[in-house]
Scaffold this motif. Structure first.
Motif, PDB file in Angstrom:
ATOM      1  N   VAL A  16       0.700  -1.318   0.008  1.00  0.00           N
ATOM      2  CA  VAL A  16       0.142  -0.034  -0.020  1.00  0.00           C
ATOM      3  C   VAL A  16       0.792   0.968  -0.095  1.00  0.00           C
ATOM      4  O   VAL A  16       0.637   2.142  -0.640  1.00  0.00           O
ATOM      5  CB  VAL A  16      -0.879   0.012   1.170  1.00  0.00           C
ATOM      6  CG1 VAL A  16      -1.609   1.483   1.420  1.00  0.00           C
ATOM      7  CG2 VAL A  16      -1.868  -1.022   1.020  1.00  0.00           C
ATOM      8  N   CYS A  17       1.912   1.294   0.793  1.00  0.00           N
ATOM      9  CA  CYS A  17       2.764   2.588   0.924  1.00  0.00           C
ATOM     10  C   CYS A  17       3.652   2.535  -0.294  1.00  0.00           C
ATOM     11  O   CYS A  17       3.679   3.765  -0.821  1.00  0.00           O
ATOM     12  CB  CYS A  17       3.964   2.334   2.037  1.00  0.00           C
ATOM     13  SG  CYS A  17       2.925   2.465   3.762  1.00  0.00           S
ATOM     14  N   GLY A  18       3.932   1.677  -0.857  1.00  0.00           N
ATOM     15  CA  GLY A  18       4.575   1.536  -2.495  1.00  0.00           C
ATOM     16  C   GLY A  18       3.765   2.139  -3.449  1.00  0.00           C
ATOM     17  O   GLY A  18       4.131   3.065  -4.152  1.00  0.00           O
ATOM     18  N   VAL A  19       2.453   1.823  -3.465  1.00  0.00           N
ATOM     19  CA  VAL A  19       1.675   2.181  -4.638  1.00  0.00           C
ATOM     20  C   VAL A  19       1.307   3.528  -4.336  1.00  0.00           C
ATOM     21  O   VAL A  19       1.327   4.423  -5.292  1.00  0.00           O
ATOM     22  CB  VAL A  19       0.395   1.075  -4.496  1.00  0.00           C
ATOM     23  CG1 VAL A  19      -0.778   1.700  -5.402  1.00  0.00           C
ATOM     24  CG2 VAL A  19       0.634  -0.018  -4.966  1.00  0.00           C
ATOM     25  N   LEU A  20       1.054   4.143  -3.185  1.00  0.00           N
ATOM     26  CA  LEU A  20       0.794   5.504  -3.083  1.00  0.00           C
ATOM     27  C   LEU A  20       1.868   6.214  -3.079  1.00  0.00           C
ATOM     28  O   LEU A  20       1.960   7.337  -3.576  1.00  0.00           O
ATOM     29  CB  LEU A  20       0.085   5.626  -1.225  1.00  0.00           C
ATOM     30  CG  LEU A  20      -1.354   4.992  -1.100  1.00  0.00           C
ATOM     31  CD1 LEU A  20      -1.766   5.169   0.329  1.00  0.00           C
ATOM     32  CD2 LEU A  20      -2.291   5.524  -2.270  1.00  0.00           C
ATOM     33  N   LEU A  21       3.036   5.681  -2.843  1.00  0.00           N
ATOM     34  CA  LEU A  21       4.273   6.385  -3.112  1.00  0.00           C
ATOM     35  C   LEU A  21       4.623   6.713  -4.500  1.00  0.00           C
ATOM     36  O   LEU A  21       4.759   7.665  -4.988  1.00  0.00           O
ATOM     37  CB  LEU A  21       5.459   5.797  -2.439  1.00  0.00           C
ATOM     38  CG  LEU A  21       6.783   6.369  -2.739  1.00  0.00           C
ATOM     39  CD1 LEU A  21       7.032   7.678  -2.034  1.00  0.00           C
ATOM     40  CD2 LEU A  21       8.022   5.347  -2.196  1.00  0.00           C
ATOM     41  N   ILE A  22       4.422   5.619  -5.562  1.00  0.00           N
ATOM     42  CA  ILE A  22       4.369   5.730  -6.669  1.00  0.00           C
ATOM     43  C   ILE A  22       3.358   6.961  -7.206  1.00  0.00           C
ATOM     44  O   ILE A  22       3.796   7.874  -8.163  1.00  0.00           O
ATOM     45  CB  ILE A  22       4.141   4.429  -7.435  1.00  0.00           C
ATOM     46  CG1 ILE A  22       5.295   3.549  -7.301  1.00  0.00           C
ATOM     47  CG2 ILE A  22       3.879   4.545  -9.057  1.00  0.00           C
ATOM     48  CD1 ILE A  22       4.965   2.139  -7.679  1.00  0.00           C
ATOM     49  N   SER A  23       2.120   6.928  -6.659  1.00  0.00           N
ATOM     50  CA  SER A  23       1.276   7.824  -7.157  1.00  0.00           C
ATOM     51  C   SER A  23       1.502   9.315  -6.791  1.00  0.00           C
ATOM     52  O   SER A  23       1.517  10.053  -7.519  1.00  0.00           O
ATOM     53  CB  SER A  23      -0.160   7.616  -6.723  1.00  0.00           C
ATOM     54  OG  SER A  23      -0.246   7.864  -5.230  1.00  0.00           O
ATOM     55  N   ALA A  24       2.309   9.392  -5.553  1.00  0.00           N
ATOM     56  CA  ALA A  24       2.429  10.586  -5.103  1.00  0.00           C
ATOM     57  C   ALA A  24       3.823  11.145  -6.100  1.00  0.00           C
ATOM     58  O   ALA A  24       3.987  12.404  -6.490  1.00  0.00           O
ATOM     59  CB  ALA A  24       3.102  10.528  -3.630  1.00  0.00           C
ATOM     60  N   VAL A  25       4.805  10.358  -6.263  1.00  0.00           N
ATOM     61  CA  VAL A  25       6.085  10.614  -7.113  1.00  0.00           C
ATOM     62  C   VAL A  25       5.690  11.321  -8.536  1.00  0.00           C
ATOM     63  O   VAL A  25       6.189  12.181  -9.107  1.00  0.00           O
ATOM     64  CB  VAL A  25       7.073   9.427  -6.963  1.00  0.00           C
ATOM     65  CG1 VAL A  25       8.091   9.708  -8.269  1.00  0.00           C
ATOM     66  CG2 VAL A  25       7.675   9.335  -5.789  1.00  0.00           C
ATOM     67  N   ILE A  26       4.672  10.519  -9.072  1.00  0.00           N
ATOM     68  CA  ILE A  26       4.239  10.657 -10.277  1.00  0.00           C
ATOM     69  C   ILE A  26       3.415  11.991 -10.442  1.00  0.00           C
ATOM     70  O   ILE A  26       3.588  12.958 -11.470  1.00  0.00           O
ATOM     71  CB  ILE A  26       3.175   9.618 -11.068  1.00  0.00           C
ATOM     72  CG1 ILE A  26       4.175   8.388 -11.467  1.00  0.00           C
ATOM     73  CG2 ILE A  26       2.648  10.140 -12.216  1.00  0.00           C
ATOM     74  CD1 ILE A  26       3.197   6.991 -11.615  1.00  0.00           C
ATOM     75  N   PHE A  28       3.741  14.674  -8.263  1.00  0.00           N
ATOM     76  CA  PHE A  28       4.555  15.591  -7.934  1.00  0.00           C
ATOM     77  C   PHE A  28       5.662  15.910  -8.896  1.00  0.00           C
ATOM     78  O   PHE A  28       6.440  16.810  -8.917  1.00  0.00           O
ATOM     79  CB  PHE A  28       5.272  15.488  -6.456  1.00  0.00           C
ATOM     80  CG  PHE A  28       4.530  16.071  -5.409  1.00  0.00           C
ATOM     81  CD1 PHE A  28       4.157  17.211  -5.168  1.00  0.00           C
ATOM     82  CD2 PHE A  28       3.811  14.998  -4.423  1.00  0.00           C
ATOM     83  CE1 PHE A  28       3.591  17.773  -3.941  1.00  0.00           C
ATOM     84  CE2 PHE A  28       3.034  15.562  -3.545  1.00  0.00           C
ATOM     85  CZ  PHE A  28       2.828  16.664  -3.104  1.00  0.00           C
ATOM     86  N   TRP A  29       6.172  14.993  -9.778  1.00  0.00           N
ATOM     87  CA  TRP A  29       7.171  14.911 -10.509  1.00  0.00           C
ATOM     88  C   TRP A  29       7.209  16.072 -11.417  1.00  0.00           C
ATOM     89  O   TRP A  29       6.198  16.379 -12.244  1.00  0.00           O
ATOM     90  CB  TRP A  29       7.330  13.700 -11.255  1.00  0.00           C
ATOM     91  CG  TRP A  29       8.699  13.463 -12.051  1.00  0.00           C
ATOM     92  CD1 TRP A  29       8.842  13.769 -13.535  1.00  0.00           C
ATOM     93  CD2 TRP A  29       9.686  12.996 -11.403  1.00  0.00           C
ATOM     94  NE1 TRP A  29      10.286  13.499 -13.924  1.00  0.00           N
ATOM     95  CE2 TRP A  29      10.954  13.108 -12.383  1.00  0.00           C
ATOM     96  CE3 TRP A  29      10.155  12.438 -10.173  1.00  0.00           C
ATOM     97  CZ2 TRP A  29      12.526  12.669 -12.320  1.00  0.00           C
ATOM     98  CZ3 TRP A  29      11.693  12.000 -10.001  1.00  0.00           C
ATOM     99  CH2 TRP A  29      12.512  12.288 -10.883  1.00  0.00           C
ATOM    100  N   MET A  30       8.225  17.006 -11.325  1.00  0.00           N
ATOM    101  CA  MET A  30       8.373  18.333 -12.252  1.00  0.00           C
ATOM    102  C   MET A  30       7.445  18.995 -12.428  1.00  0.00           C
ATOM    103  O   MET A  30       6.831  19.642 -13.411  1.00  0.00           O
ATOM    104  CB  MET A  30       8.974  17.820 -13.770  1.00  0.00           C
ATOM    105  CG  MET A  30      10.123  17.064 -13.838  1.00  0.00           C
ATOM    106  SD  MET A  30      10.631  16.483 -15.151  1.00  0.00           S
ATOM    107  CE  MET A  30      11.141  17.985 -15.957  1.00  0.00           C
ATOM    108  N   LEU A  31       6.604  19.006 -11.050  1.00  0.00           N
ATOM    109  CA  LEU A  31       5.330  19.978 -10.758  1.00  0.00           C
ATOM    110  C   LEU A  31       5.321  21.487 -11.570  1.00  0.00           C
ATOM    111  O   LEU A  31       4.471  21.765 -12.039  1.00  0.00           O
ATOM    112  CB  LEU A  31       4.803  19.916  -9.404  1.00  0.00           C
ATOM    113  CG  LEU A  31       3.314  20.205  -9.184  1.00  0.00           C
ATOM    114  CD1 LEU A  31       2.493  19.294  -9.866  1.00  0.00           C
ATOM    115  CD2 LEU A  31       2.957  20.183  -7.932  1.00  0.00           C
ATOM    116  N   SER A  32       6.455  22.099 -11.152  1.00  0.00           N
ATOM    117  CA  SER A  32       6.786  23.529 -11.530  1.00  0.00           C
ATOM    118  C   SER A  32       7.466  23.700 -12.910  1.00  0.00           C
ATOM    119  O   SER A  32       7.643  24.987 -13.303  1.00  0.00           O
ATOM    120  CB  SER A  32       7.416  24.277 -10.304  1.00  0.00           C
ATOM    121  OG  SER A  32       8.630  23.699 -10.310  1.00  0.00           O
TER     122      SER A  32
END
Length: 389
Positions: A16-26, A28-32
């Protein structure tokens, strides 16, 4: 990865932590990295002026009332700016990032309740790696917020009508009505057809009339109106009940009389493949799979997801004011259907033979490699500065 009957709680928590971490990284990635587009500027500038004026009820953009859209996105960006100290690309897009991660958590939770933990994890991965998720989690527009609340509405409704425990049924319906109200604050009145059309289709097809009194119709409507109604009533009263702007935005746009999309009738047939990229090969399979009895206990869930996708797809196709991002709230349903197919191909192999699954997966990987290579070569020639990013 084990099913819901597994006693390996630690492994599940890690996944669960891994899946949610992937979702967060994707998300947030290069957000600005990308500057705000015109519609994102409407949100960011309105939120900035809201903070400067202190008026959180009548949004303004360049000093003029900005009443075209409901205000939740402005409130959220202004609230985020109170923490970050400024309205920039990151602050403007931060609410979409949060709602994107919450949508992943919702898919993970509800699919685990309906089917199995393994299918839930795979469905979530499909959703967060799809182009629709990536693009809209990086946008300050309210579309990811809208998608999250619609996902929560439809998933909590299905959990309520299939719940055997009355207490859980009440909890899920409270979630439904609260989400329905907040969705209309995020981008009203889009949730009204996008939620009610598939639910009406489900009730009619399954003849679930007797369930209706159990779905908190009176209490729920009061909750919904208490959340959704105060702001439009305040604005309507302030403007002496001149509703011309909202008539253009919601009614005339629907019929193509105002800001028409000018897209062909088959427009969303192309966009659904675009938004589900890189899982395009599985979309046609997912559209026909729910009607095969081989799925057994999974079939009712698959039919509900199919109704969610197809009923809303038909509505959007009829709608004359077409836009790409309007299809976003449908895509989690397709991601779950694809997740079910992938889980069967890789692990169960009840619906698909080993040879068939091997060929589909191999050719899909080959197509991805070829597509990515071709896209990179095209970008290198057409837009070289995009390569480093």
């Amino acid at each position: 990865m084990e099913n819901t009957q597994s006693s390996n709680r630690t492994a599940k928590i890690l996944i669960v932590c891994g899946v949610l971490l992937i979702s967060a990284v994707i998300a947030f990635w290069m957000l600005s990295e990308r500057t705000l587009d015109s519609h994102e500027c409407f949100v960011s500038l309105t939120a900035r002026e809201m903070l400067q004026s202190g008026d959180w009820l009548i949004p303004t953009c360049n000093g003029h009332p900005r009443l075209n859209k409901t205000p939740l996105s402005y409130w959220l960006v202004a609230g985020a700016a109170m923490i970050t100290g400024k309205v920039d690309e990151i602050t403007a897009r931060l609410p979409s990032v949060v709602f994107a991660i919450l949508s992943a958590a919702a898919v993970l939770y509800f699919v685990n309740q309906w089917l199995s933990f393994r299918i839930a994890a795979m469905s979530t991965i499909v959703w967060v790696t799809s182009l629709g998720y990536i693009r809209n989690s990086h946008s300050a527009r309210p579309d990811m917020a809208l998608a999250f609340f619609i996902v929560l509405c439809l998933m909590s409704f299905y959990s309520a009508v299939t719940a055997e425990n009355r207490r859980r049924q009440i909890i899920y319906m409270l979630i439904f009505w609260i989400s329905f109200g907040l969705g209309n604050l995020a981008k009203g009145p889009a949730p009204i057809p996008l939620v009610l059309i598939p639910l009406a289709a489900y009730v009619v097809i399954n003849r679930s009339w007797r369930l209706m009194p159990k779905l908190l119709p009176f209490t729920g409507i009061i909750i919904f109106l208490a959340i959704m109604l105060p702001w439009p009533l305040f604005i309507a009263n302030s403007w002496h009940w001149d509703l011309t702007l909202w008539k253009k935005e919601y009614v005339q746009r629907l019929y193509g009389e105002y800001a028409p999309g000018r897209y062909p009738i088959y427009f969303y047939f192309l966009i659904m493949f675009k938004f589900v990229t890189p899982w395009v090969a599985f979309l046609p399979m997912a559209l026909v799979a729910p009607f095969y009895r081989i799925w057994d206990k999974k079939q009712p869930v698959m039919k509900f997801l199919w109704l969610w996708f197809v009923a809303d797809f038909i509505f959007l196709t009829i709608d004359a004011g077409k836009r790409q991002h309007y299809i976003l709230p449908l895509m989690p349903a397709m991601a779950i259907l694809i997740g079910i197919l992938l889980e069967d191909m890789i692990f169960e192999r009840k619906a698909y033979s080993r040879i068939f699954a091997k060929n589909v997966l191999q050719w899909h990987i080959v197509a991805l490699i070829v597509g990515i290579t071709a896209a990179t070569i095209y970008l290198a020639k057409a837009n070289p500065q995009a390569i480093p990013a």
